[in-house]
Design a protein around this motif. Structure first.
Motif, PDB file in Angstrom:
ATOM      1  N   ASN A 191       0.803  -1.211   0.000  1.00 22.82           N
ATOM      2  CA  ASN A 191       0.000   0.000   0.000  1.00 22.82           C
ATOM      3  C   ASN A 191       0.842   1.271   0.000  1.00 22.82           C
ATOM      4  O   ASN A 191       0.340   2.350   0.246  1.00 22.82           O
ATOM      5  CB  ASN A 191      -0.927   0.018   1.220  1.00 22.82           C
ATOM      6  CG  ASN A 191      -1.969  -1.084   1.147  1.00 22.82           C
ATOM      7  OD1 ASN A 191      -2.368  -1.487   0.066  1.00 22.82           O
ATOM      8  ND2 ASN A 191      -2.394  -1.569   2.304  1.00 22.82           N
ATOM      9  N   GLU A 192       2.124   1.146  -0.257  1.00 13.41           N
ATOM     10  CA  GLU A 192       2.989   2.313  -0.221  1.00 13.41           C
ATOM     11  C   GLU A 192       2.681   3.256  -1.379  1.00 13.41           C
ATOM     12  O   GLU A 192       2.459   2.840  -2.512  1.00 13.41           O
ATOM     13  CB  GLU A 192       4.462   1.900  -0.279  1.00 13.41           C
ATOM     14  CG  GLU A 192       4.954   1.237   0.997  1.00 13.41           C
ATOM     15  CD  GLU A 192       6.431   0.896   0.946  1.00 13.41           C
ATOM     16  OE1 GLU A 192       7.069   1.241  -0.071  1.00 13.41           O
ATOM     17  OE2 GLU A 192       6.939   0.291   1.903  1.00 13.41           O
ATOM     18  N   LEU A 193       2.676   4.541  -1.092  1.00  9.81           N
ATOM     19  CA  LEU A 193       2.469   5.573  -2.101  1.00  9.81           C
ATOM     20  C   LEU A 193       3.721   6.430  -2.196  1.00  9.81           C
ATOM     21  O   LEU A 193       4.487   6.533  -1.240  1.00  9.81           O
ATOM     22  CB  LEU A 193       1.275   6.445  -1.725  1.00  9.81           C
ATOM     23  CG  LEU A 193      -0.094   5.749  -1.695  1.00  9.81           C
ATOM     24  CD1 LEU A 193      -1.146   6.712  -1.146  1.00  9.81           C
ATOM     25  CD2 LEU A 193      -0.481   5.275  -3.085  1.00  9.81           C
ATOM     26  N   PRO A 194       3.950   7.068  -3.339  1.00  6.83           N
ATOM     27  CA  PRO A 194       5.112   7.950  -3.454  1.00  6.83           C
ATOM     28  C   PRO A 194       5.032   9.072  -2.433  1.00  6.83           C
ATOM     29  O   PRO A 194       3.949   9.582  -2.144  1.00  6.83           O
ATOM     30  CB  PRO A 194       4.994   8.503  -4.887  1.00  6.83           C
ATOM     31  CG  PRO A 194       4.097   7.558  -5.602  1.00  6.83           C
ATOM     32  CD  PRO A 194       3.177   6.982  -4.587  1.00  6.83           C
ATOM     33  N   VAL A 195       6.165   9.445  -1.879  1.00 11.15           N
ATOM     34  CA  VAL A 195       6.213  10.524  -0.898  1.00 11.15           C
ATOM     35  C   VAL A 195       6.061  11.853  -1.615  1.00 11.15           C
ATOM     36  O   VAL A 195       6.718  12.119  -2.619  1.00 11.15           O
ATOM     37  CB  VAL A 195       7.548  10.489  -0.126  1.00 11.15           C
ATOM     38  CG1 VAL A 195       7.632  11.689   0.822  1.00 11.15           C
ATOM     39  CG2 VAL A 195       7.664   9.190   0.665  1.00 11.15           C
ATOM     40  N   ARG A 196       5.153  12.684  -1.125  1.00  9.27           N
ATOM     41  CA  ARG A 196       4.988  14.024  -1.670  1.00  9.27           C
ATOM     42  C   ARG A 196       5.168  15.028  -0.543  1.00  9.27           C
ATOM     43  O   ARG A 196       4.240  15.312   0.207  1.00  9.27           O
ATOM     44  CB  ARG A 196       3.605  14.203  -2.305  1.00  9.27           C
ATOM     45  CG  ARG A 196       3.473  15.511  -3.066  1.00  9.27           C
ATOM     46  CD  ARG A 196       2.112  15.676  -3.680  1.00  9.27           C
ATOM     47  NE  ARG A 196       1.106  15.998  -2.674  1.00  9.27           N
ATOM     48  CZ  ARG A 196      -0.134  16.365  -2.959  1.00  9.27           C
ATOM     49  NH1 ARG A 196      -0.536  16.419  -4.203  1.00  9.27           N
ATOM     50  NH2 ARG A 196      -0.992  16.642  -1.995  1.00  9.27           N
ATOM     51  N   PRO A 197       6.364  15.571  -0.394  1.00  8.11           N
ATOM     52  CA  PRO A 197       6.620  16.480   0.729  1.00  8.11           C
ATOM     53  C   PRO A 197       5.813  17.767   0.579  1.00  8.11           C
ATOM     54  O   PRO A 197       5.550  18.225  -0.533  1.00  8.11           O
ATOM     55  CB  PRO A 197       8.128  16.758   0.624  1.00  8.11           C
ATOM     56  CG  PRO A 197       8.463  16.502  -0.816  1.00  8.11           C
ATOM     57  CD  PRO A 197       7.548  15.401  -1.253  1.00  8.11           C
ATOM     58  N   PRO A 198       5.413  18.369   1.702  1.00  5.08           N
ATOM     59  CA  PRO A 198       4.689  19.639   1.623  1.00  5.08           C
ATOM     60  C   PRO A 198       5.594  20.744   1.106  1.00  5.08           C
ATOM     61  O   PRO A 198       6.805  20.737   1.345  1.00  5.08           O
ATOM     62  CB  PRO A 198       4.278  19.901   3.077  1.00  5.08           C
ATOM     63  CG  PRO A 198       5.260  19.136   3.895  1.00  5.08           C
ATOM     64  CD  PRO A 198       5.609  17.924   3.080  1.00  5.08           C
ATOM     65  N   VAL A 199       5.018  21.695   0.417  1.00  5.42           N
ATOM     66  CA  VAL A 199       5.814  22.767  -0.183  1.00  5.42           C
ATOM     67  C   VAL A 199       4.944  24.007  -0.322  1.00  5.42           C
ATOM     68  O   VAL A 199       3.724  23.919  -0.502  1.00  5.42           O
ATOM     69  CB  VAL A 199       6.363  22.327  -1.565  1.00  5.42           C
ATOM     70  CG1 VAL A 199       5.229  22.090  -2.560  1.00  5.42           C
ATOM     71  CG2 VAL A 199       7.359  23.338  -2.112  1.00  5.42           C
ATOM     72  N   LEU A 200       5.562  25.178  -0.202  1.00  4.30           N
ATOM     73  CA  LEU A 200       4.844  26.422  -0.449  1.00  4.30           C
ATOM     74  C   LEU A 200       4.412  26.478  -1.914  1.00  4.30           C
ATOM     75  O   LEU A 200       5.133  26.048  -2.811  1.00  4.30           O
ATOM     76  CB  LEU A 200       5.732  27.623  -0.127  1.00  4.30           C
ATOM     77  CG  LEU A 200       6.140  27.815   1.337  1.00  4.30           C
ATOM     78  CD1 LEU A 200       7.166  28.931   1.459  1.00  4.30           C
ATOM     79  CD2 LEU A 200       4.934  28.114   2.211  1.00  4.30           C
TER      80      LEU A 200
END
Length: 602
Positions: free
Chosen positions: A347-356
């Motif tokens: 169930n792993e999803l690509p990491v999408r880091p938060p960003v302005l």
């Protein structure tokens, strides 16, 4: 006549307040509770507002309750920290019209600075706590909370969690109770009850204990629909509530269940009977072992946090894994459809880091602060992302409004020279929430700190709610705009400067000047949030001139999602689908390699 709709839990809470005849609703926006009051605002029958902070929101709701109206105040879990002062006393004074606190916890901290369990506040304040497990119960329990509030003369907490607030399920909608049924009680002019001076409070303290006993009797009665006992396979019993009930029911549908609707005070007699009727009982609760500890204090044997985690939110996968590890799912009746274990990685999803966002107001100020190598005391908001690479320009974030007091603390600990290397950064809505008092403290105590208010014209992080400087109310009505400059001067700050957040040269000059003055200064950086509807923005069609670009990557230091680096060409690139043309990269590039497309064509 009722009808059915698919509703978010938060929307269902709002609907419950409407159907129950509430006439006043207050809140400060905070994920995951924000939508409750946004949805309530659609009902003209309810007088609703965004308050400046949660303490004020609760105080307004308390006033409305004593005046005779059913009132609801909504906040996230850390908001109750802010409102704790009036909360811990209104549990003593009691209410007149029903008073409900909808408090949304955030297990796993999806959008919060800490992970806490609001049930503890119920215990500390000796206040009943209800916890729904789906949207239908969100509506029903909200209505029930008003009834309990008036019946037992107490505020009532409706404890939500992120999954319940933001999940959808079918809800049966009913009409609002009629005008004849909505009894606006007379103003309760009763100083002995509502003035919480020691002599009065001592008397109310006795009443609170008596009330708790009555609430426990009330919860024990199955006819009040606050407990749901389901006997199936009695070899396994599960005591649970809220979202945890849904997870446990999915994994162990054939087990016996004791689902709690009122999670404080606990129905001792009913729980004892359930445990005695089962061979083994698990307590599955999200976050703290509150049920487990109290049940064990009664001398009853249950299994809880020995196998289930205290940290983070639960899930079907976690419940299944914990039960599987102790061999519980090996028995035939408890085997369910296969749910992949988390460790299998299925169930792993690509990491999408938060960003302005591209064009964000906050990007320029943080770029300059990092360039000047200043110590930055930060705060809660979108701009907290100024702490992450590549900007990495914020040193601390504790709670709403803390940045200003902490900057003054820097100076008190290290002196004026350290203050010349430090600033406090706070957003416009957060400043109104709890920054004003810190700023006044700096002036009063002869501090010299520099405070930067990042004014993006909205409460952006929680979804663009109005605040005291936007000129509109929750319902969209025109309101006075409180002026930062006028306020700063009114409290005694002589050095108040406004500057365009996109004007990097001017911004750098202003910050350098103000941090080096030995008196308090206030800088207001201005640019509306790029996502506000209706804001006119002068778009610039930018591109990278590959002949001028030498691949220095200086433009990447502002952390704009629209700018990337092509490892094959060794050149920077601008993604047209993301770029809003703010022009910060143009100012930063020392080789003038980022140009206006129209300039090239001309």
């Amino acid at each position: 006549m009722s009808k059915k709709e698919l509703l978010l839990g938060n929307f269902a809470v709002a609907r419950g307040a409407y159907e129950a005849g509430a006439t006043v609703a207050t809140a400060y926006p905070g994920t995951p509770s924000t939508e409750i009051t946004e949805y309530i605002a659609q009902y003209d029958e309810i007088n609703s507002e965004w308050s400046t902070n949660e303490k004020v929101a609760l105080e307004v709701a308390i006033g409305a309750s004593i005046a005779g109206s059913r009132s609801i105040v909504s906040m996230k879990h850390v908001g109750l920290n802010v409102a704790a002062d009036p909360f811990m006393t209104v549990t003593y004074t009691g209410v007149n019209g029903g008073l409900v606190l909808a408090v949304a916890d955030d297990p796993s901290m999806h959008s919060s600075q800490n992970e806490q369990d609001t049930r503890y506040y119920g215990m500390a304040g000796k206040c009943p706590v209800l916890e729904p497990s789906d949207s239908q119960e969100c509506k029903d329990y909200t209505k029930m909370a008003f009834e309990i509030s008036e019946k037992f003369d107490t505020p009532v907490i409706l404890r939500l969690t992120t999954r319940i607030s933001h999940s959808q399920s079918i809800v049966n909608l009913n009409e609002r109770i009629s005008d004849e049924e909505i009894i606006i009680k007379p103003y309760d002019k009763n100083p002995e009850k509502y003035i919480s001076a020691p002599a009065n409070a001592r008397k109310r303290r006795v009443i609170i204990e008596e009330r708790l006993g009555k609430l426990q009797e009330f919860a024990n009665n199955p006819q009040n629909n606050l407990i749901n006992v389901e006997y199936n396979d009695k070899s396994i019993g599960i005591i649970t509530s809220g979202a945890a009930y849904q997870y446990a029911k999915e994994i162990c549908p054939e087990a016996s269940f004791f689902k709690l609707g009122m999670v404080y005070p606990l129905p001792k007699e009913a729980i004892t009977e359930f445990i005695n009727n089962c061979d083994k009982v698990y307590v599955i609760e999200e976050l703290e072992p509150i049920f487990e500890k109290e049940i064990k204090s009664w001398g009853l044997n249950v299994i809880g946090k020995e196998i289930f985690p205290t940290i983070g939110e639960l899930s079907p996968e976690i419940v299944r894994k914990c039960l599987k590890e102790v061999g519980e799912l090996e028995t035939g009746s408890l085997v369910v459809h296969n749910i992949p274990d988390e460790e299998n990685g299925q169930n792993e999803l690509p990491v999408r880091p938060p960003v302005l966002c591209p064009g964000c107001h906050h990007r320029g100020p943080f770029y300059i602060l990092k360039k000047l190598k200043l110590n930055v005391s930060g705060d809660i908001g979108c701009y907290t992302l100024g702490s992450v690479p590549p900007l990495s320009a914020m040193d601390t974030t504790i709670c709403m409004g803390a940045s200003i007091g902490m900057a003054h603390g820097f100076e008190m600990a290290k002196g004026k020279e350290f203050a010349k290397k430090s600033v406090a950064v706070i957003g416009d809505s957060t400043f109104w929430h709890s920054g004003i008092t810190g700023l006044i403290d700096i002036v009063y105590n002869k501090g010299t700190s520099t405070v930067i208010i990042l004014d993006n014209s909205i409460t952006a992080m929680t979804g663009h709610q109005e605040n005291p400087s936007t000129g509109k109310t929750l319902k969209g009505d025109i309101a006075p705009q409180i002026d930062f400059v006028a306020l700063g001067k009114a409290i005694g700050i002589k050095r108040v400067v406004e500057v365009d957040a996109y004007d990097l040269n001017r911004l750098e000059e202003v910050i350098k000047t103000e941090v080096n003055t030995e008196e308090p200064s206030l800088i207001i950086t201005k640019r509306p949030c790029i996502l506000i509807k209706g804001v006119k923005f002068e778009y610039k069609d930018l591109y990278v001139n590959s002949e001028k670009c030498n691949g220095c990557k200086l433009c990447l230091r502002i952390g704009c999602p629209a700018i990337s680096f092509n490892n094959e060409t060794k050149k920077a690139e601008i993604d047209k689908s993301l770029c809003v043309g703010c022009g910060l990269c143009v100012d930063i590039c020392k080789r003038s390699a980022i140009e206006l497309k129209n300039d090239k064509e001309n």
